[in-house]
Design a protein around this motif. Structure first.
Motif, PDB file in Angstrom:
ATOM      1  N   GLU A 124      -8.222 -12.285  15.021  1.00  0.00           N
ATOM      2  CA  GLU A 124      -6.982 -12.688  14.325  1.00  0.00           C
ATOM      3  C   GLU A 124      -5.990 -11.531  14.219  1.00  0.00           C
ATOM      4  OE1 GLU A 124      -6.694 -14.941  10.650  1.00  0.00           O
ATOM      5  OE2 GLU A 124      -8.777 -15.504  10.946  1.00  0.00           O
ATOM      6  N   ASP A 125      -4.723 -11.880  14.057  1.00  0.00           N
ATOM      7  CA  ASP A 125      -3.705 -10.878  13.736  1.00  0.00           C
ATOM      8  C   ASP A 125      -3.940 -10.462  12.282  1.00  0.00           C
ATOM      9  OD1 ASP A 125      -2.506 -11.635  16.209  1.00  0.00           O
ATOM     10  OD2 ASP A 125      -1.532 -13.320  15.189  1.00  0.00           O
ATOM     11  N   PHE A 126      -3.581  -9.255  11.935  1.00  0.00           N
ATOM     12  CA  PHE A 126      -3.813  -8.822  10.546  1.00  0.00           C
ATOM     13  C   PHE A 126      -2.864  -7.694  10.145  1.00  0.00           C
ATOM     14  CE2 PHE A 126      -6.232  -4.773  11.111  1.00  0.00           C
ATOM     15  CZ  PHE A 126      -6.421  -4.821  12.490  1.00  0.00           C
ATOM     16  N   ALA A 127      -2.743  -7.514   8.840  1.00  0.00           N
ATOM     17  CA  ALA A 127      -1.907  -6.440   8.310  1.00  0.00           C
ATOM     18  C   ALA A 127      -2.810  -5.319   7.813  1.00  0.00           C
ATOM     19  CB  ALA A 127      -1.061  -6.972   7.154  1.00  0.00           C
ATOM     20  N   VAL A 128      -2.277  -4.105   7.798  1.00  0.00           N
ATOM     21  CA  VAL A 128      -2.970  -2.973   7.176  1.00  0.00           C
ATOM     22  C   VAL A 128      -2.007  -2.360   6.159  1.00  0.00           C
ATOM     23  CG1 VAL A 128      -3.990  -0.679   7.520  1.00  0.00           C
ATOM     24  CG2 VAL A 128      -4.399  -2.470   9.212  1.00  0.00           C
ATOM     25  N   LEU A 129      -2.508  -2.127   4.957  1.00  0.00           N
ATOM     26  CA  LEU A 129      -1.694  -1.485   3.918  1.00  0.00           C
ATOM     27  C   LEU A 129      -2.467  -0.278   3.399  1.00  0.00           C
ATOM     28  CD1 LEU A 129      -1.528  -4.845   3.434  1.00  0.00           C
ATOM     29  CD2 LEU A 129       0.135  -4.105   1.726  1.00  0.00           C
ATOM     30  N   LEU A 130      -1.865   0.898   3.465  1.00  0.00           N
ATOM     31  CA  LEU A 130      -2.537   2.075   2.921  1.00  0.00           C
ATOM     32  C   LEU A 130      -2.260   2.138   1.427  1.00  0.00           C
ATOM     33  CD1 LEU A 130      -1.990   4.787   5.672  1.00  0.00           C
ATOM     34  CD2 LEU A 130      -3.654   2.930   5.536  1.00  0.00           C
ATOM     35  N   GLY A 131      -3.335   2.403   0.693  1.00  0.00           N
ATOM     36  CA  GLY A 131      -3.259   2.314  -0.758  1.00  0.00           C
ATOM     37  C   GLY A 131      -2.543   3.461  -1.447  1.00  0.00           C
ATOM     38  N   ASP A 132      -2.125   4.468  -0.712  1.00  0.00           N
ATOM     39  CA  ASP A 132      -1.460   5.597  -1.355  1.00  0.00           C
ATOM     40  C   ASP A 132      -0.016   5.297  -1.721  1.00  0.00           C
ATOM     41  OD1 ASP A 132      -3.599   7.183  -1.221  1.00  0.00           O
ATOM     42  OD2 ASP A 132      -2.881   8.463   0.403  1.00  0.00           O
ATOM     43  N   GLU A 133       0.538   4.334  -1.040  1.00  0.00           N
ATOM     44  CA  GLU A 133       1.966   4.085  -1.221  1.00  0.00           C
ATOM     45  C   GLU A 133       2.186   2.756  -1.949  1.00  0.00           C
ATOM     46  OE1 GLU A 133       4.126   5.912   1.390  1.00  0.00           O
ATOM     47  OE2 GLU A 133       2.340   6.979   2.075  1.00  0.00           O
ATOM     48  N   ILE A 134       3.094   2.790  -2.907  1.00  0.00           N
ATOM     49  CA  ILE A 134       3.501   1.538  -3.541  1.00  0.00           C
ATOM     50  C   ILE A 134       4.910   1.245  -3.042  1.00  0.00           C
ATOM     51  CG2 ILE A 134       3.957   0.336  -5.715  1.00  0.00           C
ATOM     52  CD1 ILE A 134       2.017   2.211  -7.088  1.00  0.00           C
ATOM     53  N   MET A 135       5.089   0.038  -2.526  1.00  0.00           N
ATOM     54  CA  MET A 135       6.405  -0.379  -2.029  1.00  0.00           C
ATOM     55  C   MET A 135       6.973  -1.404  -2.999  1.00  0.00           C
ATOM     56  SD  MET A 135       6.869   1.160   0.842  1.00  0.00           S
ATOM     57  CE  MET A 135       6.138   1.772   2.345  1.00  0.00           C
ATOM     58  N   HIS A 136       8.000  -1.013  -3.710  1.00  0.00           N
ATOM     59  CA  HIS A 136       8.561  -1.944  -4.689  1.00  0.00           C
ATOM     60  C   HIS A 136       9.742  -2.716  -4.120  1.00  0.00           C
ATOM     61  CE1 HIS A 136       9.694  -3.682  -8.481  1.00  0.00           C
ATOM     62  NE2 HIS A 136      10.931  -3.312  -8.243  1.00  0.00           N
ATOM     63  N   THR A 137       9.643  -4.040  -4.207  1.00  0.00           N
ATOM     64  CA  THR A 137      10.782  -4.889  -3.839  1.00  0.00           C
ATOM     65  C   THR A 137      10.994  -5.859  -4.996  1.00  0.00           C
ATOM     66  OG1 THR A 137       9.164  -6.240  -2.652  1.00  0.00           O
ATOM     67  CG2 THR A 137      10.572  -4.864  -1.311  1.00  0.00           C
ATOM     68  N   GLU A 138      12.224  -6.287  -5.187  1.00  0.00           N
ATOM     69  CA  GLU A 138      12.491  -7.250  -6.262  1.00  0.00           C
ATOM     70  C   GLU A 138      11.728  -8.543  -5.977  1.00  0.00           C
ATOM     71  OE1 GLU A 138      14.009  -6.551  -9.003  1.00  0.00           O
ATOM     72  OE2 GLU A 138      14.663  -4.562  -8.336  1.00  0.00           O
ATOM     73  N   LYS A 139      11.410  -9.271  -7.035  1.00  0.00           N
ATOM     74  CA  LYS A 139      10.588 -10.483  -6.923  1.00  0.00           C
ATOM     75  C   LYS A 139      11.120 -11.507  -5.907  1.00  0.00           C
ATOM     76  CE  LYS A 139       7.017 -10.267  -9.858  1.00  0.00           C
ATOM     77  NZ  LYS A 139       6.708  -8.903  -9.411  1.00  0.00           N
ATOM     78  N   ASP A 140      12.464 -11.585  -5.797  1.00  0.00           N
ATOM     79  CA  ASP A 140      13.022 -12.584  -4.880  1.00  0.00           C
ATOM     80  C   ASP A 140      13.323 -12.016  -3.488  1.00  0.00           C
ATOM     81  OD1 ASP A 140      14.943 -10.954  -5.916  1.00  0.00           O
ATOM     82  OD2 ASP A 140      16.396 -12.537  -6.385  1.00  0.00           O
ATOM     83  N   GLU A 141      12.894 -10.775  -3.249  1.00  0.00           N
ATOM     84  CA  GLU A 141      13.088 -10.155  -1.920  1.00  0.00           C
ATOM     85  C   GLU A 141      11.750 -10.135  -1.187  1.00  0.00           C
ATOM     86  OE1 GLU A 141      15.919  -8.975  -0.665  1.00  0.00           O
ATOM     87  OE2 GLU A 141      17.115  -9.356  -2.455  1.00  0.00           O
ATOM     88  N   PRO A 142      11.767 -10.184   0.165  1.00  0.00           N
ATOM     89  CA  PRO A 142      10.491 -10.109   0.885  1.00  0.00           C
ATOM     90  C   PRO A 142       9.841  -8.731   0.733  1.00  0.00           C
ATOM     91  CG  PRO A 142      12.344 -10.126   2.429  1.00  0.00           C
ATOM     92  CD  PRO A 142      12.923 -10.350   1.063  1.00  0.00           C
ATOM     93  N   THR A 143       8.521  -8.717   0.597  1.00  0.00           N
ATOM     94  CA  THR A 143       7.814  -7.434   0.500  1.00  0.00           C
ATOM     95  C   THR A 143       7.822  -6.775   1.883  1.00  0.00           C
ATOM     96  OG1 THR A 143       5.632  -8.330   1.057  1.00  0.00           O
ATOM     97  CG2 THR A 143       6.274  -8.398  -1.267  1.00  0.00           C
ATOM     98  N   VAL A 144       7.391  -5.532   1.942  1.00  0.00           N
ATOM     99  CA  VAL A 144       7.433  -4.830   3.234  1.00  0.00           C
ATOM    100  C   VAL A 144       6.548  -5.551   4.253  1.00  0.00           C
ATOM    101  CG1 VAL A 144       6.954  -2.656   4.437  1.00  0.00           C
ATOM    102  CG2 VAL A 144       8.020  -2.620   2.179  1.00  0.00           C
ATOM    103  N   ILE A 145       5.358  -5.982   3.823  1.00  0.00           N
ATOM    104  CA  ILE A 145       4.482  -6.702   4.763  1.00  0.00           C
ATOM    105  C   ILE A 145       5.140  -8.021   5.190  1.00  0.00           C
ATOM    106  CG2 ILE A 145       2.299  -8.031   4.832  1.00  0.00           C
ATOM    107  CD1 ILE A 145       2.021  -5.038   5.632  1.00  0.00           C
ATOM    108  N   ALA A 146       5.860  -8.665   4.295  1.00  0.00           N
ATOM    109  CA  ALA A 146       6.573  -9.899   4.668  1.00  0.00           C
ATOM    110  C   ALA A 146       7.672  -9.582   5.685  1.00  0.00           C
ATOM    111  CB  ALA A 146       7.165 -10.564   3.429  1.00  0.00           C
ATOM    112  N   GLN A 147       8.356  -8.456   5.513  1.00  0.00           N
ATOM    113  CA  GLN A 147       9.420  -8.064   6.465  1.00  0.00           C
ATOM    114  C   GLN A 147       8.822  -7.836   7.858  1.00  0.00           C
ATOM    115  OE1 GLN A 147      11.665  -4.694   4.718  1.00  0.00           O
ATOM    116  NE2 GLN A 147      11.345  -5.610   2.712  1.00  0.00           N
TER     117      GLN A 147
END
Ligand code: G1P
Length: 293
Positions: A124-147
């Motif tokens: 399957e296709d998959f995402a990887v997120l490293l736990g050192d970084e927090i990416m803040h986006t407003e609730k109604d904006e797409p998150t970085v993984i969504a982008q």
């Protein structure tokens, strides 16, 4: 349209920068205000439609597993004391995604940690997120993984987040070489792990957010130790960039490097300022403090 449903989060680091706090708790479990860093990262993935979270952990695995498990004692206490708000928050955490935990038996590098997820992710296709970084986006904006997932679903090519860093910073990151496309993305031609400043192919760095096709596992399977004797994810990425192709895309988010002490403190202050219950008081305190400095 290809949809990314699985995300892998490596959480196997020793957390040396946060010793002695991380002697007994994994760095991913350190709190920013009142929730562990890891939960911010998982929320980013879940808001992008991810259903399965694969946690690859070494030591400290139990603390992480317990966090996503039911705690009868805590839930019972909250129920009896009428703290419905907190109880709901706790229940929501354990129900937010399927958490699958895998043990990385040896710390052989980030590439190896990602490869440990192969039996669960398969082809399957998959995402990887490293736990050192927090990416803040407003609730109604797409998150970085969504982008990234959006670009991935349009192109079918592995897509990774990039950010421009100062020349003095390139040796802290994986750095891409690439050509800018008309769509504003980069077609990645190479990836170099933590290059010396004079050898860096660009100043476009990897902040730790990726969407991959399962082809990355083929490259990781045959990967030889690279920089610092570790199996590097970037080496496998370079191979994919040269075969299937790979896209680098700038992202829209406020990034906090919570793996660094100063970044961690900044994250705590800024997330607290965003909170209705803490923000106004903290702001007044910070103003008072700043006047004295
Ligand atoms: C890892 C990756 C590197 C990436 C960085 C982002 O390095 O190997 O390519 O740029 O994460 O934080 P680490 O910081 O774990 O040494």
């Amino acid at each position: 349209m290809r949809k990314v449903r699985k995300a892998l989060i490596p959480a196997a680091g020793l957390g040396t920068r946060f010793l002695p706090a991380t002697k007994t708790i994994p760095k991913e479990m350190l709190p920013v205000v009142d929730q562990p860093i890891l939960l911010y990262v998982i929320e980013e993935a879940v808001r992008a439609g991810i259903e399965d979270i694969i946690l690859v952990a070494g030591r400290g695995k139990h603390a992480i597993e317990d966090f996503f498990d039911r705690s009868y004692e805590v839930e019972d206490q909250l129920l009896k004391s009428g703290r419905k708000d907190l109880l709901e928050r706790i229940v929501r955490i354990r129900d937010m995604a399927n958490i699958i935990s895998i043990r990385q038996k040896e710390a052989l590098g980030l590439g190896h940690a990602v490869y440990c997820g192969h039996p669960v992710i398969g082809d399957e296709d998959f995402a990887v997120l490293l736990g050192d970084e927090i990416m803040h986006t407003e609730k109604d904006e797409p998150t970085v993984i969504a982008q990234l997932s959006q670009i991935f679903s349009e192109t079918g090519l592995s897509t990774v987040a990039i950010m421009e860093v100062a020349a003095a910073e390139v040796e802290k990151y994986g750095i891409i070489a690439g050509e800018k496309t008309a769509a504003g993305y980069f077609k990645i031609t190479d990836v170099v792990e933590k290059p010396a400043r004079h050898l860096a192919p660009s100043r476009n760095a990897l902040p730790g957010r990726y969407v991959f096709t399962s082809k990355i596992f083929d490259s990781l399977k045959n990967a030889k130790p690279g920089k610092n004797g570790e199996i590097q994810l970037t080496d496998a990425m370079a191979a994919i960039a040269k075969s299937e192709g790979m896209i680098g895309a700038y992202f829209k988010a406020n990034r906090y490097d919570a793996g660094d002490k100063l970044g961690y403190l900044q994250a705590n202050i800024e997330f607290a300022l965003m909170r209705e219950d803490l923000g106004p008081q903290l702001k007044a305190y910070l103003k008072e403090l700043a006047a004295k400095l």
